[in-house]
Design a protein around this motif. Structure first.
Motif, PDB file in Angstrom:
ATOM      1  N   THR A 349       0.933  -1.304  -0.187  1.00 15.64           N
ATOM      2  CA  THR A 349       0.046   0.085   0.099  1.00 15.64           C
ATOM      3  C   THR A 349       0.853   1.208   0.080  1.00 15.64           C
ATOM      4  O   THR A 349       0.594   2.367  -0.594  1.00 15.64           O
ATOM      5  CB  THR A 349      -0.865   0.090   1.164  1.00 15.64           C
ATOM      6  OG1 THR A 349      -1.733  -1.118   1.193  1.00 15.64           O
ATOM      7  CG2 THR A 349      -1.728   1.119   1.239  1.00 15.64           C
ATOM      8  N   GLU A 350       1.984   1.068   0.922  1.00  8.87           N
ATOM      9  CA  GLU A 350       2.930   2.143   0.756  1.00  8.87           C
ATOM     10  C   GLU A 350       3.580   2.429  -0.647  1.00  8.87           C
ATOM     11  O   GLU A 350       3.781   3.699  -1.232  1.00  8.87           O
ATOM     12  CB  GLU A 350       3.911   2.034   1.683  1.00  8.87           C
ATOM     13  CG  GLU A 350       5.003   3.212   1.910  1.00  8.87           C
ATOM     14  CD  GLU A 350       6.066   2.767   2.978  1.00  8.87           C
ATOM     15  OE1 GLU A 350       7.215   3.541   2.980  1.00  8.87           O
ATOM     16  OE2 GLU A 350       5.685   1.824   4.008  1.00  8.87           O
ATOM     17  N   LEU A 351       3.904   1.270  -1.167  1.00  9.46           N
ATOM     18  CA  LEU A 351       4.605   1.097  -2.483  1.00  9.46           C
ATOM     19  C   LEU A 351       3.498   1.873  -3.469  1.00  9.46           C
ATOM     20  O   LEU A 351       3.899   2.894  -4.352  1.00  9.46           O
ATOM     21  CB  LEU A 351       4.682  -0.213  -2.965  1.00  9.46           C
ATOM     22  CG  LEU A 351       5.591  -0.376  -4.220  1.00  9.46           C
ATOM     23  CD1 LEU A 351       6.081  -1.660  -4.092  1.00  9.46           C
ATOM     24  CD2 LEU A 351       4.475  -0.420  -5.575  1.00  9.46           C
ATOM     25  N   ALA A 352       2.260   1.302  -3.428  1.00  3.71           N
ATOM     26  CA  ALA A 352       1.162   2.190  -4.528  1.00  3.71           C
ATOM     27  C   ALA A 352       1.100   3.659  -4.264  1.00  3.71           C
ATOM     28  O   ALA A 352       0.941   4.501  -5.002  1.00  3.71           O
ATOM     29  CB  ALA A 352      -0.214   1.800  -4.259  1.00  3.71           C
ATOM     30  N   SER A 353       1.313   3.943  -3.079  1.00  4.22           N
ATOM     31  CA  SER A 353       1.087   5.635  -2.453  1.00  4.22           C
ATOM     32  C   SER A 353       2.026   6.180  -3.121  1.00  4.22           C
ATOM     33  O   SER A 353       2.302   7.442  -3.720  1.00  4.22           O
ATOM     34  CB  SER A 353       1.037   5.778  -1.008  1.00  4.22           C
ATOM     35  OG  SER A 353      -0.033   5.195  -0.454  1.00  4.22           O
ATOM     36  N   ASP A 354       3.595   5.565  -3.155  1.00  8.06           N
ATOM     37  CA  ASP A 354       4.800   6.599  -3.662  1.00  8.06           C
ATOM     38  C   ASP A 354       4.761   6.481  -5.050  1.00  8.06           C
ATOM     39  O   ASP A 354       5.002   7.506  -5.887  1.00  8.06           O
ATOM     40  CB  ASP A 354       5.795   5.466  -3.150  1.00  8.06           C
ATOM     41  CG  ASP A 354       6.418   5.458  -2.015  1.00  8.06           C
ATOM     42  OD1 ASP A 354       5.901   6.296  -1.124  1.00  8.06           O
ATOM     43  OD2 ASP A 354       7.190   4.400  -1.360  1.00  8.06           O
ATOM     44  N   VAL A 355       4.103   5.552  -5.982  1.00 10.49           N
ATOM     45  CA  VAL A 355       3.711   5.586  -7.607  1.00 10.49           C
ATOM     46  C   VAL A 355       2.742   6.605  -7.466  1.00 10.49           C
ATOM     47  O   VAL A 355       3.068   7.466  -8.593  1.00 10.49           O
ATOM     48  CB  VAL A 355       3.347   4.192  -7.838  1.00 10.49           C
ATOM     49  CG1 VAL A 355       2.875   4.331  -9.341  1.00 10.49           C
ATOM     50  CG2 VAL A 355       4.340   3.030  -7.868  1.00 10.49           C
ATOM     51  N   SER A 356       1.868   6.838  -6.831  1.00 14.84           N
ATOM     52  CA  SER A 356       0.481   7.835  -6.721  1.00 14.84           C
ATOM     53  C   SER A 356       1.471   9.266  -6.738  1.00 14.84           C
ATOM     54  O   SER A 356       1.079  10.183  -7.329  1.00 14.84           O
ATOM     55  CB  SER A 356      -0.481   7.555  -5.873  1.00 14.84           C
ATOM     56  OG  SER A 356      -0.859   6.447  -6.180  1.00 14.84           O
ATOM     57  N   PHE A 357       2.108   9.309  -5.720  1.00 14.64           N
ATOM     58  CA  PHE A 357       2.805  10.531  -5.497  1.00 14.64           C
ATOM     59  C   PHE A 357       3.747  10.931  -6.636  1.00 14.64           C
ATOM     60  O   PHE A 357       3.725  12.038  -6.939  1.00 14.64           O
ATOM     61  CB  PHE A 357       3.899  10.420  -4.073  1.00 14.64           C
ATOM     62  CG  PHE A 357       4.775  11.537  -3.856  1.00 14.64           C
ATOM     63  CD1 PHE A 357       4.269  12.826  -3.449  1.00 14.64           C
ATOM     64  CD2 PHE A 357       6.007  11.612  -4.223  1.00 14.64           C
ATOM     65  CE1 PHE A 357       5.144  13.779  -3.038  1.00 14.64           C
ATOM     66  CE2 PHE A 357       6.860  12.704  -4.074  1.00 14.64           C
ATOM     67  CZ  PHE A 357       6.401  13.729  -3.450  1.00 14.64           C
ATOM     68  N   ALA A 358       4.401   9.979  -7.322  1.00 16.18           N
ATOM     69  CA  ALA A 358       5.136  10.400  -8.242  1.00 16.18           C
ATOM     70  C   ALA A 358       4.385  10.738  -9.586  1.00 16.18           C
ATOM     71  O   ALA A 358       4.763  11.682 -10.144  1.00 16.18           O
ATOM     72  CB  ALA A 358       6.134   9.127  -8.731  1.00 16.18           C
ATOM     73  N   MET A 359       3.208   9.999  -9.735  1.00 13.92           N
ATOM     74  CA  MET A 359       2.447  10.458 -10.907  1.00 13.92           C
ATOM     75  C   MET A 359       1.996  11.842 -10.588  1.00 13.92           C
ATOM     76  O   MET A 359       1.887  12.826 -11.604  1.00 13.92           O
ATOM     77  CB  MET A 359       1.202   9.704 -10.602  1.00 13.92           C
ATOM     78  CG  MET A 359       1.369   8.352 -11.166  1.00 13.92           C
ATOM     79  SD  MET A 359      -0.039   6.997 -11.094  1.00 13.92           S
ATOM     80  CE  MET A 359      -1.014   7.761 -12.289  1.00 13.92           C
ATOM     81  N   ASP A 360       1.566  12.309  -9.374  1.00 14.73           N
ATOM     82  CA  ASP A 360       1.265  13.734  -9.087  1.00 14.73           C
ATOM     83  C   ASP A 360       2.182  14.793  -9.243  1.00 14.73           C
ATOM     84  O   ASP A 360       1.986  15.654  -9.801  1.00 14.73           O
ATOM     85  CB  ASP A 360       0.518  13.864  -7.727  1.00 14.73           C
ATOM     86  CG  ASP A 360      -0.069  15.068  -7.269  1.00 14.73           C
ATOM     87  OD1 ASP A 360      -0.706  15.634  -8.057  1.00 14.73           O
ATOM     88  OD2 ASP A 360       0.303  15.611  -6.188  1.00 14.73           O
ATOM     89  N   HIS A 361       3.446  14.278  -8.690  1.00 17.25           N
ATOM     90  CA  HIS A 361       4.549  15.175  -9.000  1.00 17.25           C
ATOM     91  C   HIS A 361       5.039  15.519 -10.428  1.00 17.25           C
ATOM     92  O   HIS A 361       5.075  16.496 -10.891  1.00 17.25           O
ATOM     93  CB  HIS A 361       5.814  14.521  -8.404  1.00 17.25           C
ATOM     94  CG  HIS A 361       7.134  15.249  -8.471  1.00 17.25           C
ATOM     95  ND1 HIS A 361       7.356  16.515  -7.826  1.00 17.25           N
ATOM     96  CD2 HIS A 361       8.190  15.057  -9.192  1.00 17.25           C
ATOM     97  CE1 HIS A 361       8.625  16.847  -8.200  1.00 17.25           C
ATOM     98  NE2 HIS A 361       9.158  16.099  -9.253  1.00 17.25           N
ATOM     99  N   ILE A 362       5.022  14.323 -11.173  1.00 14.71           N
ATOM    100  CA  ILE A 362       5.004  14.437 -12.591  1.00 14.71           C
ATOM    101  C   ILE A 362       4.314  15.304 -13.431  1.00 14.71           C
ATOM    102  O   ILE A 362       4.673  15.987 -14.243  1.00 14.71           O
ATOM    103  CB  ILE A 362       5.391  12.924 -13.276  1.00 14.71           C
ATOM    104  CG1 ILE A 362       6.777  12.395 -12.663  1.00 14.71           C
ATOM    105  CG2 ILE A 362       5.211  13.025 -14.756  1.00 14.71           C
ATOM    106  CD1 ILE A 362       6.622  10.698 -13.069  1.00 14.71           C
TER     107      ILE A 362
END
Length: 807
Positions: A349-362
């Motif tokens: 779940t933390e991993l998916a949150s990190d991917v989501s954060f990266a998507m938002d940042h990009i």
């Protein structure tokens, strides 16, 4: 010296006799001690253990050893030198009984080695090394042997560790075989291994986030890391496409081409936003992870059999949530059953949150990058990007030896449209203009939006024999004929174009752009639809820029002044009012500059607001000063610029100008051009009513030039209208001109509106106006505009007479 004989050489009879003697001695000692003594000693203290005691000791030691073995949880068997089972402990018996191995004394007496040697099938791979290990320990070739092996049943998966050690330390005439249940340890190691895989994936993705710059790379690398570093069988990312509403496969790893196509076809077959009650849909709608730890037994999984065929036993679907909205899913597939447990799920779940954060940042970074180079409204390049592209095109053109053209485009009447129909309609018009340009004049990459209503274009290659004028004419005509639909309105608008060409007008982006800009300014100033650049234009534009700077300083330094031109009643000859006309005392030239030379610049730069405000306040101040001096004051007319009247704060500005003295409204008249009133009739009527409510009078200036206000004239709350000087000139030249002036006068009088004729310069004009019944006149025949002090001395002392000599 002779060595003593070895044991084999000792006489057998002597040994037997010695044994008999010892036995008899032991029996005699038992009789003498009556069985109450276990040990006797001689005079030297050497002990001798009696037989019964020896038996008791042996039994006692055996009991203790048996108790120890039975207390151990390990399954233990004692083997003799031939590999036969001598004894087993209680744990061995319980395990054998639970697994149906009950036989004669739980395999005691069987050859362990023969059982291993006879093994076949799946057990053969483990049994043969075990037999070899036991023989190595029995032969003294190895001190010990160990092996870990699975022992699974349909109900339970178990692991054991087998160890083989000598029965006696220095005499390997038997071995101890011990089986320890290590299922719990193996499970713990397995959990650690699982968690390490997840940690490796999480760590890799966190490193990825730092360096990745686009979503495609993020998705591909995240899936690759999950399969490579994380050891997952497959990984994929699916996204909800914003435009189509469908789910699309964005990236995958470990997925073969056929299965990838099957997934894509499945997503494509589903209607927009309708995944049904699938696991994927529930993850997106609930924004919660879904775990399937036994794929084969779950009917909800769409591709269940395909997953099983490729070795997948469990899966997790994780939502990718950006700014509170689930935009997609990350799906991980494991070979192991029951892989995804609470600890793994927390990390994933933390991993998916990190991917989501990266998507938002990009996405935010892409937005910033987009805003740095593109116009948000139209999607076209902005000036920065256009100049970069123009520079590239220019360098290519110079290198290839061909021509290039730059066009700067200005929309006509955009300000009026934007004010009249609203900002939303104005934005829509700009979008439609951009779309028209792309459809009809080239690729989107050659266009740009530079500002409010300014566009640019580049033609990267010009053929030597190309007719640029004909090309430009055709595009201008097509644009002018195109209907732009804005709600219920259909508009046709024109454009002005300035053109600069490589190599004649420059060979670099900045020079070409600057020269095209100069051409556009000249086209706007002279009313041309388009102009090609020439050197004189550059000098003219440079002069205009200098003029702008000097005008800004003129306002600060008080270089503007008001001159007053009288208006005269035609019947009586009395001065009825005066028009305030602005002049500029230019210290640079020492000349008095007329408004026609600088008013357009003031309007273009927006300085007209500040200068118009000054003129209004100065006229009021002069009027009040004359009142205070007891002079025969007259009402002062002040011209209102179109930009001033469009300003929603103009009414309040007038109120502030006259609010300091109750006498001020009676001394002020505002002259507003007919074309300005017609731009927004509703707003104009409202503004005119507000002005008259303050006690001001209102005049329509340049009447007759707007062509369309006659039907509205009765609705406008105005006090007078001024006939444009062009009509006054035509009046003496043709019957049609005379008829037009007569019609205007009669129409105004029918509406009880006073008529003032502008630009009256001859006696013939004066006589005709008197005959036609015009009320007032203004012009050089009576007086030019005069400085305030001269006007005050000449006209405010005693009433002047019409027809007097002009100074």
């Amino acid at each position: 010296m002779k060595e003593p004989p070895g044991p084999a050489a000792m006489p057998t009879a002597e040994v037997l006799a010695l044994i008999d003697t010892l036995h008899a001695t032991d029996l005699r000692l038992e009789e003498l001690t009556d069985g109450q003594v276990d040990t006797v000693a001689n005079r030297l203290g050497a002990p001798f253990l009696l037989g019964r005691a020896q038996d008791h000791l042996r039994l006692s030691e055996a009991a203790k050893q048996s108790a120890i073995l039975n207390a151990l949880p390990a399954h233990i068997a004692l083997l003799d030198a031939e590999g036969k089972i001598l004894a087993v402990n209680e744990a061995w018996r319980r395990f054998a009984g639970a697994n149906g191995w009950v036989g004669a004394d739980f395999a005691v007496g069987l050859s362990y080695l023969q059982v291993c040697d006879a093994a076949h099938g799946a057990w053969c791979d483990e049994a043969q090394p075990v037999a070899a290990g036991i023989r190595a320990v029995l032969d003294g070739r190895a001190r010990s042997y160990a092996l870990e092996y699975p022992c699974h049943s349909p109900q339970q998966q178990r692991w054991f560790q087998m160890t083989v050690t000598p029965l006696f330390e220095h005499h390997p005439n038997g071995v101890v075989v011990m089986h320890i249940d290590i299922t719990a340890r193996k499970a713990a190691e397995e959990r650690v291994a699982y968690l390490n895989r997840v940690y490796a994936t999480l760590s890799g993705i966190n490193s990825l986030i730092v360096r990745v710059r686009d979503r495609g790379t993020l998705f591909d690398e995240a899936c690759r890391l999950a399969v490579g570093a994380g050891g997952f069988r497959m990984a994929l990312i699916a996204l909800a496409d914003e435009r189509s509403g469908k789910t699309v496969l964005a990236a995958s790893a470990g997925v073969d081409e056929a299965f990838s196509r099957a997934l894509q076809d499945y997503f494509a077959s589903i209607e927009s936003g309708r995944l049904g009650n699938t696991l994927l849909e529930r993850v997106i709608t609930q924004k919660k992870a879904m775990v399937v730890n036994d794929l084969q037994g779950n009917d909800e999984v769409v591709f269940r059999q395909q997953y099983v065929d490729v070795g997948v036993c469990s899966m997790v679907i994780l939502p990718l949530v950006v700014t509170g909205q689930a935009v997609g899913t990350l799906v991980l597939y494991a070979r192991e059953r029951d892989f995804f447990r609470e600890e793994e799920l927390t990390l994933l779940t933390e991993l998916a949150s990190d991917v989501s954060f990266a998507m938002d940042h990009i996405e935010k970074q892409e937005r910033i990058d987009y805003l740095a180079f593109y116009d948000v409204l139209t999607g076209l390049a902005n000036q920065r990007l256009f100049l970069e592209r123009l520079g590239q095109y220019a360098r290519s053109a110079v290198a290839a030896g061909h021509g290039l053209a730059v066009f700067l485009i200005d929309l006509e009447r955009f300000k009026n449209i934007n004010d009249h129909l609203g900002a939303a309609a104005g934005d829509e018009l700009l979008r439609q203009v951009a779309q028209w340009l792309i459809r009809n004049a080239g690729d989107a990459s050659v266009f740009a939006r530079l500002g409010a209503d300014h566009f640019a274009a580049v033609m990267p290659v010009i053929r030597p024999n190309g007719d640029m004028v004909r090309y430009l004419e055709s595009k201008l005509e097509a644009f002018q004929e195109h209907p732009f639909g804005l709600g219920d309105s259909v508009l046709r608008i024109g454009i002005k174009v300035g053109v600069a060409m490589l190599p004649g007008d420059g060979t670099d982006a900045d020079t070409l752009f600057r020269n095209a800009e100069a051409a556009l300014k000249q086209a706007k100033a002279h009313g041309d639809r388009y102009l090609f650049h020439n050197p004189q234009m550059t000098a003219s534009v440079a002069g205009q820029l200098e003029l702008e700077n000097r005008l800004r300083l003129a306002l600060e330094r008080g270089e503007f002044v008001l001159h007053y031109q009288p208006k005269v009643h035609l019947a009586s000859g009395d001065m009825t009012s005066a028009e305030a006309l602005i002049r500029w005392n230019d210290p640079h030239t020492g000349l008095l500059v007329s408004p026609g030379q600088f008013i357009p610049v003031l309007e273009e730069t927006g300085l007209i607001h500040a200068v118009g405000r000054w003129a209004l306040r100065q006229a009021v101040a002069d009027y009040l000063r004359w009142c205070a001096a007891g002079l025969a004051v007259v009402r002062i007319a002040v011209n209102v610029s179109p930009l001033q009247l469009r300003d929603r704060g103009f009414i309040a500005e007038v109120q502030r100008a006259i609010g300091g003295d109750p006498r001020a409204p009676a001394g002020l008249e505002l002259e507003i051009t007919e074309s300005l009133i017609m731009e927004d009739v509703k707003h104009s009527i409202s503004s005119l009513h507000a002005l008259r409510a303050m006690g001001l009078t209102v005049a329509i200036d340049d009447f007759g030039t707007g062509f369309s206000s006659l039907s509205y004239l009765s609705k406008f709350p105005v006090d007078s209208l001024k006939i444009d000087r062009s009509f006054v000139l035509d009046m003496t030249e043709s019957p049609q001109g005379l008829a037009l002036v007569s019609t205007i006068i009669n129409l105004a009088h029918a509406l009880h509106i006073k008529v003032v004729a502008e630009g009256v310069d001859s006696d013939d004009q004066l006589r005709l106006l008197r005959v036609l019944g015009c009320d007032e006149m203004q012009g050089y025949l009576f007086s030019p505009a005069l400085p305030s002090a001269v006007f005050e001395a000449r006209y405010l002392g005693s009433p002047p007479q019409a027809g007097a000599d002009a100074p």
